[in-house]
Design a protein around this motif. Structure first.
Motif, short mmCIF file in Angstrom:
data_model
loop_
_atom_site.label_atom_id
_atom_site.label_comp_id
_atom_site.label_asym_id
_atom_site.label_seq_id
_atom_site.Cartn_x
_atom_site.Cartn_y
_atom_site.Cartn_z
N LYS A 278 39.99 147.40 125.61
CA LYS A 278 41.13 147.62 126.19
C LYS A 278 41.07 148.17 127.68
CE LYS A 278 42.63 152.26 124.97
NZ LYS A 278 41.89 152.83 123.87
N LYS A 362 47.88 150.81 123.75
CA LYS A 362 47.58 150.35 122.21
C LYS A 362 47.80 151.27 121.00
CE LYS A 362 45.31 147.31 119.58
NZ LYS A 362 45.52 145.81 119.50
N ASN A 402 47.91 143.24 125.32
CA ASN A 402 46.97 144.01 124.96
C ASN A 402 45.71 143.37 124.57
OD1 ASN A 402 49.10 145.57 125.38
ND2 ASN A 402 48.88 146.96 123.41
N THR A 405 44.92 140.19 128.00
CA THR A 405 45.72 141.11 129.13
C THR A 405 45.52 140.38 130.25
OG1 THR A 405 45.62 143.41 130.02
CG2 THR A 405 43.47 142.29 129.46
#
Ligand code: B3K
Ligand code: ZN
Length: 980
Positions: A278, A362, A402, A405
């Motif tokens: 992420k 997240k 997420n 992205t």
């Protein structure tokens, strides 16, 4: 006294100039800055110079005056009072706030693949250690590694275990630069110290009601540790949190809890591991005294997901609706998009101090309490609906945002426009599609259209920004959602789904751009989208004109379209857009005509047949001017144009009033029934505003009253639809249609119509109230919400009458209400009339709800937004109320934001409203720049008003810009507002 000198290369057009502080003090700085302004411009917009001085915070220029600025030997010289300058000012790396451009995007020179964070949370300070595995994009390269960092104290930095020497790195207030890092993979370890307790900006790590929490989007992670704070750096994270066990029994971060235990000195720890890569803006940490409502969701593939909603213990009973919403959202995303949740745990935390609505970190969503906590007694139907929508929105981000992205922040609409579209569809499926569409279009018109026509106009994908936080806008979100909706309109439900599937197949785990979304939609359907991408790059609301003609001999019906996109800052000339126009034709009985074929651009397109009739078709308007001719039309039809609001444009048709009344009564497209009523109301209001300005007696068209009566009394219609259809367009909408906005005239006219309608339809409104009462316990579902909406709209109309019978009714409604929806509606109706009753009821409401901060915010808001004359004084008093706190964004939005919502009081001709806001913005900016910048936006359309108001508002903007240590956030909005 020092002098700020701007020697220009040429007296008129200087491409580059030197900006320097020349003084007798030991700190002399000379720095080359890009200067795109002419010499005259610099003189005219003195603030540009002022900005360069004040914004370079390190100079600490407490005040400056440019009034004495004069042209001297091709130099602009002005006096600047300075204070001693801190040492680091002399460092060459010191930065000025600068505009960032999309065209300058560059791939990073280094990537990170794992990040191990350790937080030692303390009462005075927090120590953050990070261990990052770094690799260069090109092996053997020689670039420096530039890390972002703000308000951080660097304790140590090591590479592969070796501490860096002073000359191996460079530190300034915004960056830590590793001058020549290894050319291959290496481990970077950094220790920093931060002060969350002192962080009132509410970004980075901060305290809210004695709990720790984070907000990293867009660029808050750099307030936690030095990092490449950009969304295309995606890594796997672990996070170890250590804290006092009794003060912070709950320790949360992203992913799965893999270890926890006790430590010495009454402390404990937890280790979290997030298996998904992420960007750092999705990192989150929460530590505090919280309890959870727990539930489970079984995914369609049979996995069990534990769901936890965390709040302080006393608020837990108010989380039932949020949990219901979460489970509904999880199910909906599986059913509609085939998207399943990907971890075994999903946490939601509610915090009272939060800059916006919520954040999709997240597996650890953090929410403003307002969008989690609800009980029938304390939350209105509007609050319940907002919770459903926002819980859905943040959950849906797990895939759209997420898993896939944004490459950079210019692409924000890639995730936000798409996710707003998804939450709109979710709410539609959970309630009434038409009513939701009306609400969404109203929001677009009330908030986004003015932005698109003002100094902050920007495309759905902006070209530049100074502060990204200023671009979480209704354009990126709401217009962005309209752009996504147009794909669906053009491709149909199945085609849109195919496009979404391809998007995930191609880009799961990546950081991408809006073109990639476009390409997935196009490629999955083999579609020809010609100039559709212009929706991402051109700002301004297109204006679409349509002229119709019927030919009885040829039995053809022609529609000629012409479009124009207005100029916006930086975009004087525009190309024609791709506008999907959904259209149906009504016969003289009000029924839809089956459309057989349409001729366009030299081609005849078959639309439907006897066995498969088509009643609505989508015309693809792509040129500046073009004509569509429908065949086999046996009588002059009434066109129903832009059904369901198929494109975010301003439509100007040649429909007559009687056509509009006909559509209001018959259109099978309910959205367009509502729209016909709104067009009629807007026309009527504008013409009455003209009468008011000419001091003519106001008279309400009886046909309009009759039109609304028939809607109000039509029992076949949905009640919430009726409530929307009998509500007049807002004052802002009408002011936007005027050459010079006149808040007093528009307010007077709207009130006049409301009163006229209330007295003409008094019996009908009283009956509506009576027949929509219920003693059943509160239920959140469409029929009940629709019933309450209609009843409350009727009450609001009645409240405009000075009639003891009505006052009694309102008081009774207020006293006997068993839910907030009905109680606040009665209170709002009572609030319209200054006097003892109003004061008593307001006091009673506060006494009853003073223990509940969310209800107290409603109390602030409804007083702040009041149109009672001279209300600014009351709002000032409320600023000093013990329940008010300038550090809490919700309170600011209720009281200050609420006040700006009253056109008459904010735009009071004596300037009292502007002065009030100007002073508050300066105060607020020192605490929370993001919130201050939202508030200063109320000034942005100052040029829409008369000269007196313009001068008063301008003076406040200038005062704000000259204030010391102004944030980039407020600077950007205020300077752009002044410049336009
Ligand atoms: N993504 C966040 C917004 C963050 C705003 C930062 N200033 C909430 C949302 O749109 O879901
Ligand atoms: Zn979002």
């Amino acid at each position: 006294m020092a002098r700020l000198i701007l020697p220009c290369k040429t007296p008129t057009l200087s491409k580059t100039c030197f900006l320097g502080l020349v003084s007798s003090t030991p700190f002399q700085v000379t720095r080359r800055v890009a200067c795109r302004h002419s010499f005259n411009d610099i003189l005219k917009h003195r603030w540009i110079v002022g900005f360069e001085a004040t914004q370079r915070r390190n100079y600490r220029v407490p005040s400056y005056t440019l009034s004495g600025a004069k042209k001297f030997n091709q130099r602009l010289i002005c006096s600047v009072a300075t204070e001693p300058v801190p040492k680091q000012v002399e460092e060459p790396s010191m930065e000025t706030p600068k505009e960032i451009f999309l065209k300058d995007y560059k791939q990073p020179d280094f990537y990170f693949d794992t990040v191990d964070l350790k937080f030692s949370l303390g009462e005075e300070k927090t120590i953050v250690s990070s261990k990052i595995s770094v690799y260069p994009r090109v092996e053997g390269g020689s670039s420096p590694l530039v890390l972002d960092g703000q308000d951080l104290k660097l304790i140590s930095v090591t590479i592969d275990g070796k501490a860096l020497k002073e000359e191996e790195y460079c530190l300034n207030p915004r960056h830590l630069t590793l001058v020549s890092p290894p050319s291959g993979r290496f481990t970077l370890e950094i220790v920093t110290e931060i002060l969350p307790q002192k962080n009132t900006s509410l970004e980075g790590l901060y305290k809210s009601s004695s709990n720790f929490c984070t907000q990293c989007e867009a660029e808050g992670f750099r307030k936690i540790t030095f990092y490449q704070d950009r969304p295309d750096i995606m890594a796997e994270y672990t996070c170890r949190i250590e804290a006092d066990k009794s003060l912070y029994p709950v320790l949360l971060s992203n992913g799965n809890l893999i270890e926890q235990g006790d430590l010495q000195g009454g402390r404990h720890y937890a280790v979290w591991e997030d298996p998904f890569k992420k960007p750092c803006y999705l990192f989150a940490l929460v530590a505090g005294q919280l309890e959870s409502r727990d539930d489970t969701f079984i995914t369609r593939s049979g996995r069990k997901v534990l769901l936890k909603i965390w709040t302080p213990a006393q608020d837990l009973p108010k989380t039932a609706h949020a949990m219901y919403s979460l489970k509904a959202a999880m199910k909906w995303d599986e059913d509609v998009f085939g998207l399943e949740y990907d971890l075994d745990l999903f946490n939601v935390v509610a915090v009272p101090d939060f800059n916006m609505g919520a954040m999709e970190n997240k597996s650890l969503n953090i929410f403003n309490s307002k969008l989690v906590l609800a009980s029938p007694e304390t939350a209105s139907d509007g609050d319940y609906a907002a919770i459903l929508g926002v819980i859905g929105h943040e959950y849906f981000h797990n895939w759209t945002g997420n898993r896939v992205t944004c490459r950079d922040w210019f692409q924000l609409s890639l995730k936000e426009g798409l996710t707003v579209f998804r939450d709109q569809e979710f709410s539609s499926d959970m309630g009434s599609r038409t009513v939701k569409r009306i609400a969404d279009v109203s929001k677009l018109r009330i908030y986004q259209y003015p932005q698109d026509a003002g100094p902050m106009a920007h495309p759905v994908r902006p070209h530049s920004y100074i502060k990204m936080d200023n671009f979480y806008t209704v354009t990126v979100y709401e217009k962005g959602a309209e752009v996504v909706r147009m794909y669906k309109t053009l491709l149909g439900k199945e085609g849109f789904r195919k496009g979404m599937d391809l998007y995930f197949k191609r880009h799961d785990g990546q950081a991408v751009t809006c073109e990639e979304f476009f390409a997935a939609m196009r490629d999955a359907n083999g579609a020809d989208f010609s100039n559709f991408l212009l929706w991402y790059s051109q700002a301004g609301t297109p204006s679409l004109k349509v002229a119709s003609a019927y030919n009885p001999e040829a039995r053809t019906y022609s529609l000629k379209f012409s479009q124009e996109v207005p100029p916006t800052p930086g975009q004087p000339v525009k190309e024609p857009m791709f506008i999907p126009v959904a259209i149906g034709l009504l016969d003289s009985t009000g029924k839809d005509i089956a459309l057989s074929s349409v001729y366009h651009d030299g081609k005849l397109e078959q639309l439907g047949s006897n066995s498969q009739p088509v009643y609505t078709t989508i015309l693809r308007v792509t040129k500046k001017e073009e004509e569509f001719i429908f065949n086999d039309v046996s009588e002059r039809p009434i066109p129903s144009l832009l059904r369901g609001f198929s494109a975010p444009v301003r439509l100007h048709s040649d429909l007559t009033d009687s056509d509009l009344f006909f559509l209001l009564a018959h259109d099978s497209d309910e959205f367009n029934r509502w729209e016909a009523g709104q067009i009629l109301a807007r026309k009527l209001m504008l013409s009455l505003v003209g009468d008011f300005q000419e001091s003519k007696t106001l008279v309400l068209n009886p046909q309009f009253v009759q039109g609304l009566r028939s809607i109000l009394c039509d029992s076949s219609l949905d009640k919430e639809f009726i409530s929307k259809a009998i509500t007049l367009p807002g004052e802002g909408e009408i002011m936007d249609m005027m050459e010079v906005a006149d808040p007093d005239a528009v307010h007077a006219v709207r009130n006049f119509i409301r009163k006229e309608l209330a007295s003409a339809l008094k019996e009908e409104f009283l009956n509506t109230v009576k027949s929509n009462c219920s003693s059943e316990p509160y239920e959140f579902n469409h029929p009940n919400m629709a019933r309450r909406a209609l009843k409350n709209t009727a009450l609001a109309y009645l409240g405009s009458l000075s009639d003891p019978e009505v006052t009694e009714l309102l008081l009774n409604e207020y006293r006997t209400a068993t839910n907030m929806t009905e109680q606040i509606a009665a209170l709002v109706a009572i609030e319209q009339k200054p006097g003892e009753i109003r004061d008593q009821v307001l006091a009673d409401f506060y006494n009853k709800w003073q223990h509940d901060f969310l209800v107290v915010n409603k109390w602030f808001a409804l007083q702040a937004v009041s149109d009672i004359p001279g209300n600014v004084e009351n709002v000032k008093k409320l600023l000093a109320h013990p329940a008010f706190d300038l550090r809490n964004p919700n309170k600011v939005y209720s009281l200050i934001g609420g006040f700006c919502g009253s056109r008459v009081n904010f735009h009071a001709k004596d300037g009292s409203g502007y002065k009030f806001l100007g002073e508050i913005v300066v105060q607020l900016d020192k605490l929370n720049p993001q919130v201050a910048s939202r508030m200063v936006s109320a000034f942005s359309r100052w040029k829409r008003y008369d000269e007196t108001r313009q001068n008063l508002a301008k003076a406040q903007l200038e005062m704000i810009l000259s204030s010391n240590g102004l944030s980039e956030n407020v600077y950007e909005i205020a300077s752009k507002s002044l410049a336009a």
